[in-house]
Design a protein around this motif. Structure first.
Motif, PDB file in Angstrom:
ATOM      1  N   GLY A  21      33.856  36.340  27.316  1.00  0.00           N
ATOM      2  CA  GLY A  21      34.073  35.265  28.294  1.00  0.00           C
ATOM      3  C   GLY A  21      35.295  35.099  29.150  1.00  0.00           C
ATOM      4  O   GLY A  21      35.108  34.997  30.285  1.00  0.00           O
ATOM      5  N   VAL A  71      35.532  36.217  33.239  1.00  0.00           N
ATOM      6  CA  VAL A  71      35.902  35.139  34.166  1.00  0.00           C
ATOM      7  C   VAL A  71      36.844  36.016  34.763  1.00  0.00           C
ATOM      8  O   VAL A  71      37.138  35.849  36.077  1.00  0.00           O
ATOM      9  N   LEU A 104      36.680  36.561  38.974  1.00  0.00           N
ATOM     10  CA  LEU A 104      38.182  36.274  39.893  1.00  0.00           C
ATOM     11  C   LEU A 104      38.627  37.419  40.707  1.00  0.00           C
ATOM     12  O   LEU A 104      39.175  37.020  41.708  1.00  0.00           O
TER      13      LEU A 104
END
Length: 886
Positions: free
Chosen positions: A844, A848, A852
């Motif tokens: 995870g 992320v 980004l």
């Protein structure tokens, strides 16, 4: 209160009258014991005055000759609280001669005053004996008084009476204030065709004194001086009893002093701490550590985080002295003098010139005003004699043992027997356990080296090499004498006991050939006449029994108390009379008698010296060392079987109590405790490097199995307490450093710190990690560990987490033989295994981060792209180059 002058004169006339009457009675004494006589004045015995007693100190000669004068010397002792009237002392004999050992015993238990009508002599004493004092007497028996005896030798029953007087009645008073019943062994002095062989087995062993292994110098020194010094029982026996019939049965421990040494390294450790060692965080002796105040600065000791406070790191000297063994003293000018050998400088005392206590500061060579000139002829002050050099405890002990060794070296080799070292209680071990392992181990013990044992090889006093000389003397002595004779305290020995004993005796290096047992073990009773003292056994065959005479042995053991109560002469005459009646049982047969006082028998020099004289002067005795073993008894005496009997108190009387060996403290629980402690010492010996302290502890512990502790349970417990304390302290000095560990993995490595506070290195220490619950599994155990002195080491091991939670990991430290070391300190572990969720979390987080990054790249346009776009009006921002004609 002073006696009036008239009283002594009256008393003198009274005593003179008494002596005259008694002298007349002696003149009318029988020419022969059985002839017709005129009876001497009869003294009706009355209840004795409590505390007033008659003591016979000496008989001269010790063996009176028939037809020669006999002198009896003694005292009338007033132990009452008031003065007592005593006018004269008389000696009377019984008409009936004592010819048997039983009759001799009955004489001492019969009623006083019965059957003594033969007056031998008298002496005037008194007339008053003050409270707490005594008066001597001397009775001379003329040669003609005993000259009429028809026997060549005889035992006379005697009574010595102390008679009182009443005022106003001069002359004899037919009343005895006190009476001593004793005997007199007399002989004509002629050679005996077949004398009775007489041998004495004298045990020389250590007393039941726990201070013999004390760690305090003064206690240890005093104990060994009592055991081997001047006036000790062993020295007294050897100096006062020089009979050729004495066989000395010696415990080698008497010549090899031991004590538990301090745990110190023999020499500097090679290589220092081994690989993996870490210096201890505690302050090093004599060196301040980083972050700690230097000398003179106050500090508040706080334990390091995760490490328990252990108090001081070294021994503190009284008075705040340094801990490195040096002393600091002040010089006269106030400067500090430091060093192990520094001694305080003592200023000479000021002279008191006036004699009034004031101190004169004038120079003694400068005369004051008006002082007369010095006289050159005046005597000079005598030099002060040098102070005696103090003798160390080790040297004092060596001196006592050396003197004892020299005396034993002067004996004939046939007179010297050796007990197994420390004299183990063979009877207790045979009866308590069927496992002979302890017996074999004890019998296989070799005598300790007297050099290192007395202070770990401490140097000799200046100018001597006492330790070396003593070791050589003891080694020479131990090579002499016999080691094939056992003396167990078996009162009811069986054939099975002797078979086991012979089996384990092989560990001594000598085959067992003879066993010392009481005579009843082969006769079944204390009453049969004396026969041969060495008896071969039918079962087990090939083994002799040295049959000790219980009656004579008990009388010898009781002679100390008898001598104190009734006098040395009375005690010795009792012993000689017993041997004479034993001879008279069958004077024509060759027989032998072995007298063996129990271990620990203490006799006075006076008794032993007079007994020694009597044995040499008694024609009926032929003193010779005991000859046993190697078939000595075979042929002369038929083989016997063991009866299982022991000394019979009903037949021997009150003296049998002196043969009671006492209860051994070696019961089942005690044997288990000693075996456990010996196992601990074996374990320490395996792990400790570069020290001989454990060997000294083991030698001291071996004393706990000794026979000498019978009847002394308290002293026995004290004797091995220092060894137990030293073992416990040494094992506790190696421990785990406790703390808390966070384990954040499914499987990984853990570390535990092991601290060694001993001054010596340890090796081959086994470390076993044990988890208190199943949430943490120990995958593998660390290898054996080696740690330097005053150091620490970290061990690494692999563990696997099963689930999260808290648990305790205990590090068990053991020696190779399984001896537990340290206190098994726990290490708290917080287990947090990673599991599957950690991968989702990591995935995870990675997603992320990727999202980004993409968002940022799409949202921001590069400037290079914007610079190349068309502007409004059909123009561009770029410059074009024309290529048409000019």
């Amino acid at each position: 209160m002073r006696t009036p002058a008239r009283r002594p004169a009256w008393a003198a006339r009274t005593r003179a009258a008494a002596c005259a009457v008694l002298a007349a009675a002696l003149v009318l004494a029988p020419a022969a014991a059985g002839g017709a006589v005129t009876s001497a004045p009869r003294y009706a015995a009355h209840p004795p005055v409590p505390g007033l007693r008659v003591v016979l100190d000496d008989v001269e000669p010790t063996v009176p000759r028939i037809g020669e004068e006999v002198v009896l010397r003694g005292r009338v002792v007033n132990g009452t609280g008031t003065q007592q009237r005593v006018g004269h002392v008389s000696v009377e004999a019984s008409w009936s001669l004592l010819t048997t050992r039983g009759g001799l015993a009955e004489w001492f238990t019969a009623e006083v005053g019965s059957g003594t009508e033969w007056l031998l002599g008298v002496d005037a004493v008194g007339p008053v004996v003050a409270a707490g004092s005594e008066v001597p007497f001397t009775v001379r028996v003329p040669g003609s008084t005993l000259g009429g005896l028809t026997e060549d030798r005889a035992v006379l029953g005697l009574e010595i009476h102390a008679h009182d007087q009443e005022d106003g009645l001069p002359g004899l008073v037919t009343a005895a204030a006190s009476t001593l019943r004793t005997v007199l062994a007399v002989d004509r002095g002629e050679e005996v065709a077949t004398p009775l062989g007489a041998s004495w087995l004298v045990p020389l062993t250590l007393p039941p004194d726990p201070d013999l292994t004390a760690d305090d110098d003064e206690l240890w020194r005093a104990a060994w001086e009592r055991a081997t010094g001047e006036g000790s029982p062993a020295r007294t026996w050897l100096e006062a009893f020089t009979s050729p019939g004495a066989t000395w049965v010696v415990d080698p421990a008497l010549l090899t002093p031991v004590r538990p040494d301090a745990l110190t390294a023999v020499g500097p450790e090679e290589g220092g701490p081994t690989e993996g060692d870490e210096p201890d965080d505690g302050p090093t002796e004599g060196q301040p550590t980083e972050g700690q105040p230097t000398e003179g600065q106050p500090t508040e000791g706080q334990p390091t985080e995760g490490e328990p406070a252990e108090g001081t790191t070294g021994d503190e000297e009284p008075g705040g002295g340094s801990t490195d063994g040096s002393r600091q003293t002040s010089a006269p000018d106030g400067a500090a003098v430091t060093g192990a050998g520094a001694a305080p400088t003592v200023a000479p005392p000021p002279e008191d010139a006036d004699g009034d206590g004031s101190t004169s500061t004038a120079s003694p060579t400068t005369p004051g005003p008006g002082s007369p000139p010095e006289d050159p002829a005046s005597p000079t002050a005598e030099p002060t004699p040098p102070l005696p050099v103090p003798v160390s405890a080790e040297q004092a002990v060596r001196d006592g043992v050396g003197e004892l060794t020299d005396r034993l070296l002067g004996l004939d080799e046939a007179q010297l027997w050796w007990l197994p070292p420390t004299d183990p209680d063979l009877a207790a071990l045979l009866s308590r356990t069927e496992d002979d392992g302890t017996l074999r181990e004890l019998l296989g013990t070799t005598p300790g080296d007297p050099g290192p044992a007395t202070g770990s090889g401490a140097p000799d006093e200046p100018g001597g090499d006492g330790a070396t000389d003593l070791a050589e003397g003891v080694a020479e002595l131990l090579d002499r004498g016999r080691t094939d004779v056992a003396w167990p305290l078996l009162t009811g020995a069986s054939a099975g006991d002797l078979e086991r004993l012979r089996s384990v005796w092989a560990t001594t290096g000598s085959p067992l050939s003879a066993v010392v047992l009481p005579r009843e073990s082969v006769t079944g009773s204390s009453l049969p006449p004396v026969s041969s003292a060495v008896v071969p056994l039918a079962t087990p065959s090939g083994l002799d029994v040295v049959a000790t005479d219980s009656r004579a042995s008990a009388l010898l053991a009781a002679s100390a108390e008898e001598g104190a109560a009734h006098g040395t002469g009375a005690a010795v005459q009792h012993l000689l009379a017993d041997t004479l009646t034993a001879y008279q049982q069958d004077p024509d047969l060759p027989r032998s008698l072995v007298i063996a006082p129990p271990r620990g028998t203490v006799l006075t020099p006076a008794v032993l010296e007079e007994l020694d004289d009597g044995v040499r002067d008694a024609p009926w005795l032929s003193p010779a060392p005991v000859a046993a073993g190697g078939g000595t008894g075979a042929g002369a005496t038929p083989p016997s079987t063991l009866t299982g009997a022991g000394p019979d108190g009903g037949q021997l009387g009150e003296s049998a109590a002196y043969l009671d060996p006492g209860v051994s403290p070696l019961d089942d629980a005690a044997l288990r405790s000693l075996a456990t402690l010996r196992g601990h010492l074996d374990g320490l010996r395996e792990v400790l490097v570069g020290t001989t302290a454990v060997d000294s502890w083991d030698r001291a512990l071996t004393q706990a199995w000794s026979t000498r502790w019978r009847g002394e349970p308290d002293a026995w417990g004290e004797s091995w307490r220092p060894v137990r304390a030293a073992s416990s302290q040494a094992r506790a000095a190696l421990h785990v450093n406790p703390g808390t560990v966070n384990f954040l993995a499914d499987q990984g490595l853990m570390r535990v710190t092991i601290v060694n506070t001993l001054p010596v290195a340890v090796q081959d220490v086994r470390v076993r990690l044990v988890s208190s619950s199943s949430i943490l599994q120990i995958v593998d155990q660390p290898d054996p560990l080696t740690i330097g002195g005053d150091s620490r080491a970290t061990v690494t091991f692999s563990a696997r987490a099963v689930t999260r939670g808290e648990t305790t990991v205990t590090a068990q430290l053991t020696a190779p033989n399984g001896t537990s070391l340290g206190d098994n300190a726990p290490v708290e572990v917080r287990v947090q295994p990673t599991g599957v969720w950690i991968y989702w979390v990591l995935g995870g987080v990675a997603g992320v981060v990727l999202a980004l990054g993409l968002a940022r790249s799409l949202r921001s346009t590069p400037r290079a792209v914007l610079a190349g776009t068309h502007r409004p009006g059909g123009t561009t921002s770029a410059t074009s180059t024309s290529t048409g004609p000019a």
